[in-house]
Every structure is written in structure tokens, then in C-alpha cells.
Design a protein around this motif. Structure first.
Motif, PDB file in Angstrom:
ATOM      1  N   ILE A 287       0.888  -1.084  -0.074  1.00 20.24           N
ATOM      2  CA  ILE A 287       0.127   0.103   0.079  1.00 20.24           C
ATOM      3  C   ILE A 287       0.882   1.245   0.132  1.00 20.24           C
ATOM      4  O   ILE A 287       0.462   2.271  -0.479  1.00 20.24           O
ATOM      5  N   ASP A 288       1.984   1.090   0.545  1.00 20.33           N
ATOM      6  CA  ASP A 288       2.963   2.484   0.814  1.00 20.33           C
ATOM      7  C   ASP A 288       3.514   2.897  -0.699  1.00 20.33           C
ATOM      8  O   ASP A 288       3.850   4.087  -0.537  1.00 20.33           O
ATOM      9  N   GLU A 289       3.608   1.772  -1.399  1.00 22.16           N
ATOM     10  CA  GLU A 289       3.945   2.455  -2.898  1.00 22.16           C
ATOM     11  C   GLU A 289       3.020   2.866  -3.860  1.00 22.16           C
ATOM     12  O   GLU A 289       3.311   3.312  -4.978  1.00 22.16           O
ATOM     13  N   LEU A 290       1.673   2.933  -3.526  1.00 22.70           N
ATOM     14  CA  LEU A 290       0.717   3.462  -4.511  1.00 22.70           C
ATOM     15  C   LEU A 290       0.813   4.588  -4.991  1.00 22.70           C
ATOM     16  O   LEU A 290       0.783   5.147  -5.964  1.00 22.70           O
ATOM     17  N   PRO A 291       1.369   5.695  -3.878  1.00 21.33           N
ATOM     18  CA  PRO A 291       1.809   7.120  -4.449  1.00 21.33           C
ATOM     19  C   PRO A 291       2.779   7.197  -5.571  1.00 21.33           C
ATOM     20  O   PRO A 291       2.864   8.238  -6.220  1.00 21.33           O
ATOM     21  N   MET A 292       3.298   5.965  -5.957  1.00 21.60           N
ATOM     22  CA  MET A 292       4.660   6.027  -6.887  1.00 21.60           C
ATOM     23  C   MET A 292       3.992   6.072  -8.208  1.00 21.60           C
ATOM     24  O   MET A 292       4.534   6.372  -9.186  1.00 21.60           O
ATOM     25  N   VAL A 293       2.515   6.067  -8.305  1.00 18.28           N
ATOM     26  CA  VAL A 293       1.875   6.266  -9.584  1.00 18.28           C
ATOM     27  C   VAL A 293       1.964   7.651 -10.137  1.00 18.28           C
ATOM     28  O   VAL A 293       2.164   7.874 -11.288  1.00 18.28           O
ATOM     29  N   ILE A 294       2.221   8.487  -9.038  1.00 17.81           N
ATOM     30  CA  ILE A 294       2.329   9.982  -9.197  1.00 17.81           C
ATOM     31  C   ILE A 294       3.724  10.119 -10.308  1.00 17.81           C
ATOM     32  O   ILE A 294       3.633  10.882 -11.382  1.00 17.81           O
ATOM     33  N   ASN A 295       4.785   9.423  -9.934  1.00 21.21           N
ATOM     34  CA  ASN A 295       5.900   9.401 -10.402  1.00 21.21           C
ATOM     35  C   ASN A 295       5.725   8.583 -11.960  1.00 21.21           C
ATOM     36  O   ASN A 295       6.418   9.042 -12.852  1.00 21.21           O
ATOM     37  N   PHE A 296       5.115   7.732 -12.117  1.00 22.74           N
ATOM     38  CA  PHE A 296       4.904   7.095 -13.203  1.00 22.74           C
ATOM     39  C   PHE A 296       3.966   7.980 -14.404  1.00 22.74           C
ATOM     40  O   PHE A 296       4.341   8.268 -15.517  1.00 22.74           O
ATOM     41  N   LEU A 297       3.166   8.888 -13.689  1.00 22.02           N
ATOM     42  CA  LEU A 297       2.453   9.784 -14.627  1.00 22.02           C
ATOM     43  C   LEU A 297       3.063  10.965 -14.827  1.00 22.02           C
ATOM     44  O   LEU A 297       2.886  11.709 -16.082  1.00 22.02           O
ATOM     45  N   LYS A 298       4.260  11.455 -14.054  1.00 20.54           N
ATOM     46  CA  LYS A 298       5.050  12.621 -14.463  1.00 20.54           C
ATOM     47  C   LYS A 298       6.287  12.159 -15.436  1.00 20.54           C
ATOM     48  O   LYS A 298       6.968  13.050 -15.934  1.00 20.54           O
ATOM     49  N   GLY A 299       6.515  10.667 -15.568  1.00 17.87           N
ATOM     50  CA  GLY A 299       7.424  10.114 -16.539  1.00 17.87           C
ATOM     51  C   GLY A 299       8.686   9.850 -15.769  1.00 17.87           C
ATOM     52  O   GLY A 299       9.554   9.683 -16.695  1.00 17.87           O
ATOM     53  N   ASP A 300       8.882   9.992 -14.748  1.00 19.10           N
ATOM     54  CA  ASP A 300       9.974   9.732 -13.839  1.00 19.10           C
ATOM     55  C   ASP A 300      10.352   8.228 -13.957  1.00 19.10           C
ATOM     56  O   ASP A 300      11.496   7.689 -13.635  1.00 19.10           O
ATOM     57  N   MET A 301       9.158   7.388 -13.968  1.00 20.55           N
ATOM     58  CA  MET A 301       9.268   5.969 -13.854  1.00 20.55           C
ATOM     59  C   MET A 301       8.579   5.100 -14.803  1.00 20.55           C
ATOM     60  O   MET A 301       7.568   5.826 -15.302  1.00 20.55           O
ATOM     61  N   LYS A 302       8.686   3.942 -15.114  1.00 21.15           N
ATOM     62  CA  LYS A 302       8.067   3.374 -16.134  1.00 21.15           C
ATOM     63  C   LYS A 302       7.353   1.855 -15.337  1.00 21.15           C
ATOM     64  O   LYS A 302       7.556   1.959 -14.127  1.00 21.15           O
ATOM     65  N   LEU A 303       6.687   1.170 -15.971  1.00 23.21           N
ATOM     66  CA  LEU A 303       5.748   0.082 -15.264  1.00 23.21           C
ATOM     67  C   LEU A 303       6.764  -0.909 -14.498  1.00 23.21           C
ATOM     68  O   LEU A 303       6.695  -1.411 -13.360  1.00 23.21           O
ATOM     69  N   ILE A 304       7.492  -1.495 -15.394  1.00 24.93           N
ATOM     70  CA  ILE A 304       8.377  -2.536 -15.230  1.00 24.93           C
ATOM     71  C   ILE A 304       9.904  -1.858 -15.126  1.00 24.93           C
ATOM     72  O   ILE A 304      10.241  -1.210 -15.949  1.00 24.93           O
ATOM     73  N   GLY A 305      10.675  -2.358 -14.152  1.00 31.62           N
ATOM     74  CA  GLY A 305      12.020  -1.725 -14.135  1.00 31.62           C
ATOM     75  C   GLY A 305      12.666  -2.069 -12.846  1.00 31.62           C
ATOM     76  O   GLY A 305      12.075  -2.433 -12.026  1.00 31.62           O
ATOM     77  N   GLY A 306      14.021  -1.755 -12.490  1.00 32.51           N
ATOM     78  CA  GLY A 306      14.636  -1.782 -11.247  1.00 32.51           C
ATOM     79  C   GLY A 306      14.035  -0.659 -10.167  1.00 32.51           C
ATOM     80  O   GLY A 306      13.946   0.341 -10.579  1.00 32.51           O
ATOM     81  N   ARG A 307      14.037  -1.356  -8.966  1.00 28.63           N
ATOM     82  CA  ARG A 307      13.563  -0.410  -8.007  1.00 28.63           C
ATOM     83  C   ARG A 307      14.289   1.145  -7.816  1.00 28.63           C
ATOM     84  O   ARG A 307      15.385   0.955  -7.764  1.00 28.63           O
ATOM     85  N   PRO A 308      13.675   2.159  -7.538  1.00 24.75           N
ATOM     86  CA  PRO A 308      14.466   3.427  -7.516  1.00 24.75           C
ATOM     87  C   PRO A 308      15.003   3.215  -6.097  1.00 24.75           C
ATOM     88  O   PRO A 308      14.405   2.808  -5.027  1.00 24.75           O
ATOM     89  N   LEU A 309      16.096   3.335  -6.110  1.00 22.00           N
ATOM     90  CA  LEU A 309      17.304   3.379  -5.117  1.00 22.00           C
ATOM     91  C   LEU A 309      17.444   4.456  -4.659  1.00 22.00           C
ATOM     92  O   LEU A 309      17.676   5.406  -5.271  1.00 22.00           O
ATOM     93  N   SER A 310      17.929   4.524  -3.211  1.00 21.77           N
ATOM     94  CA  SER A 310      18.532   5.652  -2.443  1.00 21.77           C
ATOM     95  C   SER A 310      20.036   5.474  -2.957  1.00 21.77           C
ATOM     96  O   SER A 310      20.622   4.510  -3.259  1.00 21.77           O
ATOM     97  N   SER A 311      20.782   6.773  -2.630  1.00 19.97           N
ATOM     98  CA  SER A 311      22.113   6.899  -2.985  1.00 19.97           C
ATOM     99  C   SER A 311      22.891   5.827  -2.231  1.00 19.97           C
ATOM    100  O   SER A 311      23.943   5.172  -2.975  1.00 19.97           O
ATOM    101  N   HIS A 312      22.573   5.515  -0.961  1.00 21.43           N
ATOM    102  CA  HIS A 312      23.497   4.629  -0.180  1.00 21.43           C
ATOM    103  C   HIS A 312      23.212   3.038  -0.968  1.00 21.43           C
ATOM    104  O   HIS A 312      24.086   2.506  -0.972  1.00 21.43           O
ATOM    105  N   TYR A 313      21.922   2.634  -1.042  1.00 23.65           N
ATOM    106  CA  TYR A 313      21.616   1.291  -1.338  1.00 23.65           C
ATOM    107  C   TYR A 313      22.333   1.054  -2.937  1.00 23.65           C
ATOM    108  O   TYR A 313      22.883   0.129  -3.303  1.00 23.65           O
ATOM    109  N   PHE A 314      22.251   2.293  -3.761  1.00 22.58           N
ATOM    110  CA  PHE A 314      22.725   2.160  -5.207  1.00 22.58           C
ATOM    111  C   PHE A 314      24.177   2.172  -5.115  1.00 22.58           C
ATOM    112  O   PHE A 314      24.836   1.200  -5.873  1.00 22.58           O
TER     113      PHE A 314
END
Length: 385
Positions: A287-314
Motif C-alpha cells: 500500500i505504501d507504494e501506491l503514490p509512486m503512480v504519481i511518478n509514473f504519470l510524471k514520466g520519472d518511472m516506467k511500469l516494469i524496471g529496477g526499483r528506485p534506490l537511495s544513493s546509499h543502496y545504489f
């Protein structure tokens, strides 16, 4: 303000006994002791808080050979501000952080009075300890009713825009409910690294080392909808929207928690005290990831792809995968759910396999991965925890 000052050493003569007793017995006045002799510090701390507390504090002062120490019992940053920049090797405050009016301002002031590597030692009552104290103090069901009242008044009201001013006008900041994650996160945002933390007699004591100047975070995330910095296409940092699952300021603690606990299966951090009880439920059902639809609509993310990572995890990924990852947008649904890897190495191999395939046949690759992900989640009931 009463100040005990001695730039040489401190001896406990009868002349000074009254002042020392005032310091030890004081609950409200900002008493201050500056000494280059640990005998003075030991005498006060053991008499005020006991041997266990001094053993915890003293070992750090002795290990770093820090003898120019400001020992105080104050909630007022102006008490610390009286001294010049980088005036001490260590500052030890026996006053609970729960009673500070402006926590970050106090930490920032302490930072300015210490040289790089200087120590800051303080204490607080955590949310968990406070809850147990209240539930044990009152009989059922009054204990739960009082706990709810206390939580709403001293935890929620200080963070809501329409109640914040009234709350601080009435309470002056005394007695706030604070989580360990929030305070340690605030310390990191104010330029400190945590060396050690320990619970003694239901109080959490921490030893923090100054590592840099404060970040001066003017927009901390308190509300249910948060925006997190994540690595996007071309290495650009993007704001990823999620529902809050962690306590405020937890984003500053990722490296600290990783160093302390490393990763469990699925690439998650083990024993992550930053996650709230409600957060565990939200994560369980995504449920916590539902707002990421906003990023999808903005064009920052696509449907399938690597999880967006923090700089440390990256930074934990191989150089090869880092370079491959930033060629494409991160995704709402990661390839993780197609392969269900368990270790970090397996996660890296899974993402590399997906990106290599996507680079050659993007459309067909996402179709194929969509079917595998649906099968694992809907039919097999796979989860990421």
C-alpha cells in the motif's frame, strides 16, 4: 545560570559542595560544569544517575582522552551558545531530549561548539519505554486510555500544522513522545555519527561524534505522504512519492542501520527499528507504494524496471550494474518479483539479467516479465519480505 568553571582541574572541597549538590539536585536550572578532570564528571554523574551511566559515558571520554568537557543539565541552547566556537572536546548533557523546545537547533548549536571528532552525549526516554511505563503505571483499561491521550497530545499535536503552535505555547516543548529512530536521524542530519547507544534504567543514552556541519533540513517529512530522493535515469535524483512507513528522519539512518544489521533475505535491512507498526502493515500489502503512480504519470518511472534506490543502496551495487541501471528509468514493479532473489548478489544478477534483455527487446521483455510477476504474486503469493 550557575557555572562551575576551572581550566586546570577540579577538587571537591567543602567550599564547592553546595554548588555540586545544586547541580546534582537541579531539575530545571541550567547548571554547567567545565572541567579538565574526569573526577569531577564521575562524581556528578554517579551521584545523579548512578555508576552504570558513568561507566557508559566515562569509557568514551577516556578512550578519546577527552578532558575539556562541558557537563550540563539544560534544555536551553543559549546555555551552550555562551561559549565560543569549538570550545570543548566533548559536551555531556544530562537533560532529556524529550524536553527540548527546538531539538535540531539544540543539536546544531552543540555541533558548532565541538571540533570535528568531538563527542556529544545525551539521553532520552523513547516512545517504546514511555508506552511500557504508562501501561504499567495505571490499571486496565485506564492505562490504554491514558496512553492514547498521551500519544495524541505529545506525539501527534507537535507535528500537525494546526495544533503545533498551540501545543508549544502550552507545554513549552516539555515531555514530547520521541522515537529512537527520529532522534538518531536528527543527529545525523545535524552532522553527527552515532558511536554507541545503550538503554540504562529505561533511558536511552547515546554517544555521537561530530563528523561534519549540519544539513539544516528545513522540510522534514512528518506527514503520511513523503517524498524521498532516489537515483533515476542518467543518475539524476528524483523525488519518489510513498506513504510513510518509517518514523521521521529515518532516511538519514540507512547507512547506520546497514552497518549495524546488514541485509536479510530479499535485500531488506534486518531488524530495522525505523519501521513503524503501521508501516509494517502498509509494506506487507504494498500500500505504501501506491503514490509512486504519481511518478509514473510524471514520466520519472516506467511500469516494469529496477526499483528506485537511495544513493546509499545504489552504492552497494557493482559498478557495471550502476552504469547499466542509469541508462533506463526505474520501475513501479521491479524484476525482483519475477526471480525472487534472496541475497544482494542474487538481486544484482536478477537486475542485470533483466536490463540486458530489456536493452535488446524492451517491449517483449516487459511483457514476459509482467506474466512472470503476476504468476508469482497472484498465484504463488510471493512477497518481498
Amino acid at each position: 545560570m550557575k557555572t562551575i568553571s576551572n581550566t586546570e582541574s577540579y577538587s571537591f572541597s567543602n567550599k564547592n559542595e553546595k554548588i555540586l549538590n545544586d547541580f546534582i539536585n537541579s531539575n530545571t536550572n541550567p547548571y554547567v560544569l567545565r572541567a579538565k578532570n574526569n573526577v569531577a564528571i564521575k562524581n556528578i554523574i554517579t551521584r545523579k544517575l548512578g555508576n552504570n551511566v558513568y561507566d557508559f559515558i566515562g569509557k568514551h571520554l577516556q578512550a578519546f582522552r577527552l578532558f575539556d568537557v562541558l557537563l550540563c543539565d539544560t534544555r536551553d541552547k543559549d546555555t551552550i551558545n555562551l561559549y565560543q566556537k569549538e570550545s570543548f572536546q566533548a559536551i555531556v548533557n544530562l537533560h532529556e531530549v524529550n524536553h527540548y523546545r527546538r531539538i535540531n537547533k539544540f543539536f546544531e548549536t552543540v555541533n558548532s561548539k565541538l571540533p570535528e571528532g568531538g563527542l556529544f552525549i545525551n539521553t532520552l526516554e523513547t516512545y517504546e519505554t514511555r508506552k511500557q511505563r504508562i501501561l504499567q503505571k495505571f490499571p486496565k483499561p485506564l492505562n490504554h486510555l491514558y496512553y492514547c491521550y498521551d500519544f495524541i497530545l505529545h506525539r501527534i499535536c507537535p507535528k500537525l500544522k494546526w495544533t503545533k503552535k498551540l501545543y508549544f505555547k502550552i507545554t513549552k516543548g516539555h515531555g514530547r513522545v520521541l522515537t529512537k529512530a527520529e532522534i538518531l536521524g536528527r543527529l545525523y542530519s545535524c552532522g553527527f555519527n552515532i558511536l554507541e547507544e545503550k538503554t540504562i534504567d529505561d533511558q536511552l543514552y547515546f554517544v555521537a561524534k561530530k563528523a561534519k556541519k549540519p544539513i539544516y533540513d528545513m522540510n522534514p517529512t512528518y506527514g503520511p505522504l513523503i517524498s524521498l530522493k532516489r537515483v533515476g535515469k542518467n543518475g539524476k535524483l528524483i523525488n519518489v512519492y510513498k506513504l510513510r512507513t518509517m518514523h521521521p528522519y529515518s532516511e538519514y539512518l540507512q547507512e547506520y542501520v546497514f552497518q549495524k544489521n546488514n541485509l536479510k533475505k530479499g535485500g531488506k535491512l534486518k531488524d530495522d527499528f525505523r519501521i513503524s507498526n503501521m508501516g509494517k502493515l502498509l509494506r506487507k500489502y504494498w500500500i505504501d507504494e501506491l503514490p509512486m503512480v504519481i511518478n509514473f504519470l510524471k514520466g520519472d518511472m516506467k511500469l516494469i524496471g529496477g526499483r528506485p534506490l537511495s544513493s546509499h543502496y545504489f552504492s552497494l551495487y557493482t559498478k557495471e550494474l550502476q552504469e547499466k541501471r542509469v541508462k533506463f528509468k526505474p520501475g513501479l514493479i521491479p524484476p525482483f518479483y519475477a526471480d525472487m532473489p534472496e541475497t544482494l548478489d542474487e538481486i544484482i544478477a536478477s537486475e542485470m539479467k533483466y536490463l540486458n534483455a530489456y536493452e535488446k527487446k524492451p517491449f517483449l521483455t516487459d511483457i514476459w516479465y509482467s506474466f512472470k510477476i503476476i504468476k508469482n504474486i497472484v498465484i504463488k503469493g510471493k512477497r518481498s519480505f
